[in-house]
Design an enzyme around this catalytic site. Sequence first.
Site, PDB file in Angstrom:
ATOM      1  N   ASP A 109       0.822  -1.218   0.000  1.00  0.00           N
ATOM      2  CA  ASP A 109       0.000   0.000   0.000  1.00  0.00           C
ATOM      3  C   ASP A 109       0.851   1.260   0.000  1.00  0.00           C
ATOM      4  OD1 ASP A 109      -2.286  -1.434  -0.025  1.00  0.00           O
ATOM      5  OD2 ASP A 109      -2.973  -0.914   1.984  1.00  0.00           O
ATOM      6  N   GLY A 128      -9.659  15.345 -42.832  1.00  0.00           N
ATOM      7  CA  GLY A 128     -10.042  14.818 -44.139  1.00  0.00           C
ATOM      8  C   GLY A 128      -8.911  14.242 -44.965  1.00  0.00           C
ATOM      9  N   MET A 129      -7.896  15.044 -45.331  1.00  0.00           N
ATOM     10  CA  MET A 129      -6.802  14.568 -46.171  1.00  0.00           C
ATOM     11  C   MET A 129      -5.970  13.514 -45.447  1.00  0.00           C
ATOM     12  SD  MET A 129      -5.377  14.483 -49.013  1.00  0.00           S
ATOM     13  CE  MET A 129      -6.187  15.821 -49.877  1.00  0.00           C
ATOM     14  N   ASP A 163     -10.465  25.898 -40.907  1.00  0.00           N
ATOM     15  CA  ASP A 163      -9.967  24.646 -40.324  1.00  0.00           C
ATOM     16  C   ASP A 163     -10.933  24.115 -39.277  1.00  0.00           C
ATOM     17  OD1 ASP A 163      -7.573  24.396 -41.767  1.00  0.00           O
ATOM     18  OD2 ASP A 163      -6.599  25.881 -40.498  1.00  0.00           O
TER      19      ASP A 163
END
Length: 513
Positions: A36, A434-435, A299
């Site tokens: 512990d 996206g790209m 963007d």
Amino acid sequence: MKLAYWMYAGPAHIGTLRVATSFKNVHAIMHAPLGDDYFNVMRSMLERERDFTAATASIVDRHVLARGSQERVVDNILRKDKEEHPDLIILTPTCTSSILQEDLQNFVNRASRISDSDVIFADVDHYQVNEIQAADRTLEQVVQYYLDRCHRQEKWDQFLTDAPSVNIIGIFTLGFHNQHDCRELRRLLRDLDIEINQIIPEGGSVEDLQNLPKAWFNLIPYREVGLMTAVYLNKEYGMPYISIAPMGAVDMAEWIRQIQKNVNTLTLSSSNKRVDYEPYIDGQTRFVSQAAWFSRSIDCQNLTGKETVVFGDTTHAASITKILVREMGIRVSCAGTYCKHDAEWFKEQIQDFCDEILITDDHAEVGDMIAHIEPSAIFGTQMERHIGKRLDIPCGVISAPVHIQNFPLGYRPFLGYEGTNQIADLIYNSFALGMEDHLLDIFGGHDTKEIISKSLSTDIGLIWNPESRLELNKIPRFAREKVERNTEKFARQKGIETITVEVMYAAKEAFNT
């Protein structure tokens, strides 16, 4: 107490130790069995501390079980008092040692009569509360102990500071980006000509706690730790407090307006002039924070309508949810928190910003929810980052539990105007754009285009017969996982429950065409 291989919040004694070791010249003693006492190593590694962590384990072993703990606990308190000369020693059991049901308060009383240091027993129910709740309660207990003693000794100074001043309550060790947030808050308050009376517990001295009521009001940047102390100071000393998290441009402006309101209210009884921070808000929003401009750029507009899931502690999950929806136009399909004790506040804050609310501390339930929604991105803890990896969904980490990655060497605040820039970067860079997505598809960067299952629970799966399992094991390890995943996806699509060698070859043909 809960048996699990992953918990969003640790056991109660970790919260007590985090508060104790954040103060200067305070030593923590945990009454615990071996195993512990991992806190020291964890703190030294994550915080990159050069000094030893001021925490000692009073080990519960077979001798203690046979004869009791009293002599050992008292001896350890007195030994640390002699060696370290701390201002305060805090004794805490762990969940394991609490089973012994020993009267540790009696041990503290005995040690207090001999020790030169103050000694207190952490007043926390280790079976009922978690790490976060224990930290909040321990901080309140320490503050109350020293203010009550100040009253008894009649050392109470009732006068406020001449210039506007604040206490920042809740910055402490192992907090999510806490050190960076503290630097940003210091800069903001300096710009607003507001002095900092004290920052507790991080770097604070318990001997100076008697001066807490001299501040004009208190700032609570995180609800998880510090709110109980602020409520206590408000009740006993009439000190106002601001519990808005200054995260995101909208809440940042509201936070400053609340400061302005408190300063002008108290200025009426002093010789200070009234303040107007609106020009500062306008200048910072337009020229320091780039997030407002970025949210209107092409963007960011590409992210409009994308689905996300948010999960974390109440402060960060609520703030990130509002930033995504209100400031960036991104849809939050589900927002959730593991802080079940603060569920009502969380629901009230985000009910108008998301489709669904999830309150749970079960990571499997969170994983199943994410797999069902199939979001474009996740914003969560380290557990959600692992879930995202399994589902091929990007994840930005926005909340504790912490990892070494959440202690960056560079400046990465989440609060303040610089924090708005950091959060905007994190959100934008967490999406497969996206790209990028198109190129990854062309060059084989994605293993699959679809999630193979609507659940991450371990009881939902397919049966591989011995021949197919043998055939799978012949495949080189670097490609085996992909083959297994594609085969299972094919089987689910076709409604096949048992995978054979023939199914494997059919899946191979399907994915190669």
